[in-house]
Motif scaffolding. Structure first.
Motif, PDB file in Angstrom:
ATOM      1  N   LEU A  62      44.885 -52.214  -2.220  1.00 36.41           N
ATOM      2  CA  LEU A  62      46.252 -51.721  -2.369  1.00 36.41           C
ATOM      3  C   LEU A  62      46.468 -51.132  -3.762  1.00 36.41           C
ATOM      4  O   LEU A  62      47.079 -50.077  -3.919  1.00 36.41           O
ATOM      5  N   THR A  63      45.949 -51.798  -4.770  1.00 35.65           N
ATOM      6  CA  THR A  63      46.064 -51.300  -6.138  1.00 35.65           C
ATOM      7  C   THR A  63      45.351 -49.968  -6.306  1.00 35.65           C
ATOM      8  O   THR A  63      45.881 -49.031  -6.910  1.00 35.65           O
ATOM      9  N   THR A  64      44.149 -49.873  -5.785  1.00 35.87           N
ATOM     10  CA  THR A  64      43.385 -48.638  -5.893  1.00 35.87           C
ATOM     11  C   THR A  64      44.093 -47.495  -5.171  1.00 35.87           C
ATOM     12  O   THR A  64      44.248 -46.401  -5.732  1.00 35.87           O
ATOM     13  N   ALA A  65      44.552 -47.737  -3.957  1.00 35.97           N
ATOM     14  CA  ALA A  65      45.246 -46.702  -3.189  1.00 35.97           C
ATOM     15  C   ALA A  65      46.549 -46.299  -3.864  1.00 35.97           C
ATOM     16  O   ALA A  65      46.901 -45.108  -3.897  1.00 35.97           O
ATOM     17  N   ALA A  66      47.266 -47.260  -4.412  1.00 35.61           N
ATOM     18  CA  ALA A  66      48.521 -46.953  -5.091  1.00 35.61           C
ATOM     19  C   ALA A  66      48.288 -46.080  -6.317  1.00 35.61           C
ATOM     20  O   ALA A  66      49.035 -45.131  -6.575  1.00 35.61           O
ATOM     21  N   SER A  67      47.254 -46.366  -7.058  1.00 36.08           N
ATOM     22  CA  SER A  67      46.940 -45.562  -8.243  1.00 36.08           C
ATOM     23  C   SER A  67      46.561 -44.143  -7.853  1.00 36.08           C
ATOM     24  O   SER A  67      47.002 -43.176  -8.485  1.00 36.08           O
ATOM     25  N   TRP A  68      45.769 -44.006  -6.823  1.00 36.93           N
ATOM     26  CA  TRP A  68      45.343 -42.688  -6.379  1.00 36.93           C
ATOM     27  C   TRP A  68      46.498 -41.870  -5.821  1.00 36.93           C
ATOM     28  O   TRP A  68      46.544 -40.659  -5.988  1.00 36.93           O
ATOM     29  N   ALA A  69      47.442 -42.519  -5.157  1.00 39.57           N
ATOM     30  CA  ALA A  69      48.598 -41.804  -4.607  1.00 39.57           C
ATOM     31  C   ALA A  69      49.653 -41.534  -5.682  1.00 39.57           C
ATOM     32  O   ALA A  69      50.349 -40.518  -5.632  1.00 39.57           O
ATOM     33  N   LEU A  70      49.749 -42.426  -6.652  1.00 37.49           N
ATOM     34  CA  LEU A  70      50.778 -42.304  -7.678  1.00 37.49           C
ATOM     35  C   LEU A  70      50.477 -41.203  -8.693  1.00 37.49           C
ATOM     36  O   LEU A  70      51.394 -40.548  -9.182  1.00 37.49           O
ATOM     37  N   MET A  71      49.217 -40.972  -9.007  1.00 34.11           N
ATOM     38  CA  MET A  71      48.878 -39.997 -10.049  1.00 34.11           C
ATOM     39  C   MET A  71      49.412 -38.595  -9.736  1.00 34.11           C
ATOM     40  O   MET A  71      50.123 -38.016 -10.563  1.00 34.11           O
ATOM     41  N   PRO A  72      49.114 -38.008  -8.574  1.00 38.30           N
ATOM     42  CA  PRO A  72      49.656 -36.663  -8.317  1.00 38.30           C
ATOM     43  C   PRO A  72      51.180 -36.649  -8.284  1.00 38.30           C
ATOM     44  O   PRO A  72      51.807 -35.697  -8.745  1.00 38.30           O
ATOM     45  N   LEU A  73      51.771 -37.718  -7.773  1.00 39.55           N
ATOM     46  CA  LEU A  73      53.225 -37.796  -7.710  1.00 39.55           C
ATOM     47  C   LEU A  73      53.831 -37.822  -9.116  1.00 39.55           C
ATOM     48  O   LEU A  73      54.812 -37.127  -9.395  1.00 39.55           O
ATOM     49  N   LEU A  74      53.254 -38.607 -10.006  1.00 36.26           N
ATOM     50  CA  LEU A  74      53.749 -38.667 -11.382  1.00 36.26           C
ATOM     51  C   LEU A  74      53.553 -37.339 -12.108  1.00 36.26           C
ATOM     52  O   LEU A  74      54.418 -36.922 -12.895  1.00 36.26           O
ATOM     53  N   LEU A  75      52.432 -36.689 -11.886  1.00 37.19           N
ATOM     54  CA  LEU A  75      52.200 -35.392 -12.513  1.00 37.19           C
ATOM     55  C   LEU A  75      53.231 -34.370 -12.052  1.00 37.19           C
ATOM     56  O   LEU A  75      53.815 -33.644 -12.864  1.00 37.19           O
ATOM     57  N   ILE A  89      46.882 -30.940  -7.894  1.00 40.46           N
ATOM     58  CA  ILE A  89      45.733 -31.083  -6.999  1.00 40.46           C
ATOM     59  C   ILE A  89      44.457 -31.415  -7.768  1.00 40.46           C
ATOM     60  O   ILE A  89      43.768 -32.399  -7.463  1.00 40.46           O
ATOM     61  N   VAL A  90      44.142 -30.624  -8.772  1.00 36.63           N
ATOM     62  CA  VAL A  90      42.877 -30.825  -9.487  1.00 36.63           C
ATOM     63  C   VAL A  90      42.889 -32.132 -10.272  1.00 36.63           C
ATOM     64  O   VAL A  90      41.953 -32.934 -10.179  1.00 36.63           O
ATOM     65  N   ASP A  91      43.955 -32.377 -11.030  1.00 33.76           N
ATOM     66  CA  ASP A  91      43.993 -33.607 -11.820  1.00 33.76           C
ATOM     67  C   ASP A  91      44.093 -34.840 -10.918  1.00 33.76           C
ATOM     68  O   ASP A  91      43.560 -35.894 -11.248  1.00 33.76           O
ATOM     69  N   GLY A  92      44.768 -34.714  -9.776  1.00 33.13           N
ATOM     70  CA  GLY A  92      44.817 -35.832  -8.829  1.00 33.13           C
ATOM     71  C   GLY A  92      43.437 -36.160  -8.278  1.00 33.13           C
ATOM     72  O   GLY A  92      43.045 -37.322  -8.188  1.00 33.13           O
ATOM     73  N   LEU A  93      42.676 -35.128  -7.930  1.00 38.49           N
ATOM     74  CA  LEU A  93      41.325 -35.354  -7.410  1.00 38.49           C
ATOM     75  C   LEU A  93      40.376 -35.863  -8.496  1.00 38.49           C
ATOM     76  O   LEU A  93      39.522 -36.716  -8.235  1.00 38.49           O
ATOM     77  N   VAL A  94      40.532 -35.342  -9.710  1.00 39.79           N
ATOM     78  CA  VAL A  94      39.692 -35.822 -10.808  1.00 39.79           C
ATOM     79  C   VAL A  94      40.009 -37.278 -11.116  1.00 39.79           C
ATOM     80  O   VAL A  94      39.112 -38.071 -11.408  1.00 39.79           O
ATOM     81  N   TRP A  95      41.294 -37.661 -11.033  1.00 38.73           N
ATOM     82  CA  TRP A  95      41.659 -39.066 -11.244  1.00 38.73           C
ATOM     83  C   TRP A  95      41.003 -39.951 -10.186  1.00 38.73           C
ATOM     84  O   TRP A  95      40.520 -41.037 -10.492  1.00 38.73           O
ATOM     85  N   LEU A  96      40.994 -39.487  -8.963  1.00 38.86           N
ATOM     86  CA  LEU A  96      40.347 -40.242  -7.889  1.00 38.86           C
ATOM     87  C   LEU A  96      38.882 -40.485  -8.227  1.00 38.86           C
ATOM     88  O   LEU A  96      38.387 -41.604  -8.121  1.00 38.86           O
ATOM     89  N   GLY A  97      38.183 -39.448  -8.653  1.00 39.36           N
ATOM     90  CA  GLY A  97      36.774 -39.593  -9.007  1.00 39.36           C
ATOM     91  C   GLY A  97      36.552 -40.419 -10.258  1.00 39.36           C
ATOM     92  O   GLY A  97      35.672 -41.282 -10.309  1.00 39.36           O
ATOM     93  N   LEU A  98      37.365 -40.178 -11.283  1.00 38.48           N
ATOM     94  CA  LEU A  98      37.204 -40.878 -12.561  1.00 38.48           C
ATOM     95  C   LEU A  98      37.504 -42.367 -12.423  1.00 38.48           C
ATOM     96  O   LEU A  98      36.718 -43.214 -12.859  1.00 38.48           O
TER      97      LEU A  98
END
Length: 128
Positions: free
Chosen positions: A50-63, A80-89
């Motif tokens: 849940l924490t991992t999914a929340a972080s991945w969903a929250l990053m693009p929304l916050l940006l 899009i790009v920074d959200g995907l890079v956050w997912l990978g990073l």
């Protein structure tokens, strides 16, 4: 002026990164506490996922929300790009964040923030 958009982007990316990194650190600590207090092999896995999914969903929304609050439009590349890079990073350094007192390496976070700042500044100028 274009440099104002870079500054707004830098502030937005720093705040979003801090929020998502803190969320992951706190959530993983909670999952670790849950797992330590139980004999179940899967204890804490729900909190971890849940924490991992929340972080991945929250990053693009916050940006997106941060740039919109600062009055900037055309943020598709940043979101899009920074959200995907956050997912990978964050996925790559998930074990570093998961350990007690752990965090991502400062160089990786700095590179992420620089990428986001560059993407934020790449949008069109607002003409009045």
């Amino acid at each position: 002026m274009r440099y104002v958009r870079f500054i707004k982007g830098a502030v937005t990316v720093v705040v979003a990164t801090a929020a998502c990194h803190t969320l992951m650190s706190a959530g993983f600590a909670s999952a670790g506490d849950e797992a330590a207090g139980s004999d179940d092999a899967f204890a804490g896995i729900f909190e971890f996922l849940l924490t991992t999914a929340a972080s991945w969903a929250l990053m693009p929304l916050l940006l997106w929300a941060g740039m919109r609050m600062m009055g900037e439009t055309s943020n598709v590349a940043l979101v899009i790009v920074d959200g995907l890079v956050w997912l990978g990073l964050s996925g790559y350094y998930i074990d570093d964040i998961d350990r007690a007192g752990g965090h991502m390496p400062a160089l990786a976070l700095a590179a992420y923030i620089l990428l986001g700042t560059g993407l934020a500044g790449s949008g069109p100028d607002r003409r009045t």
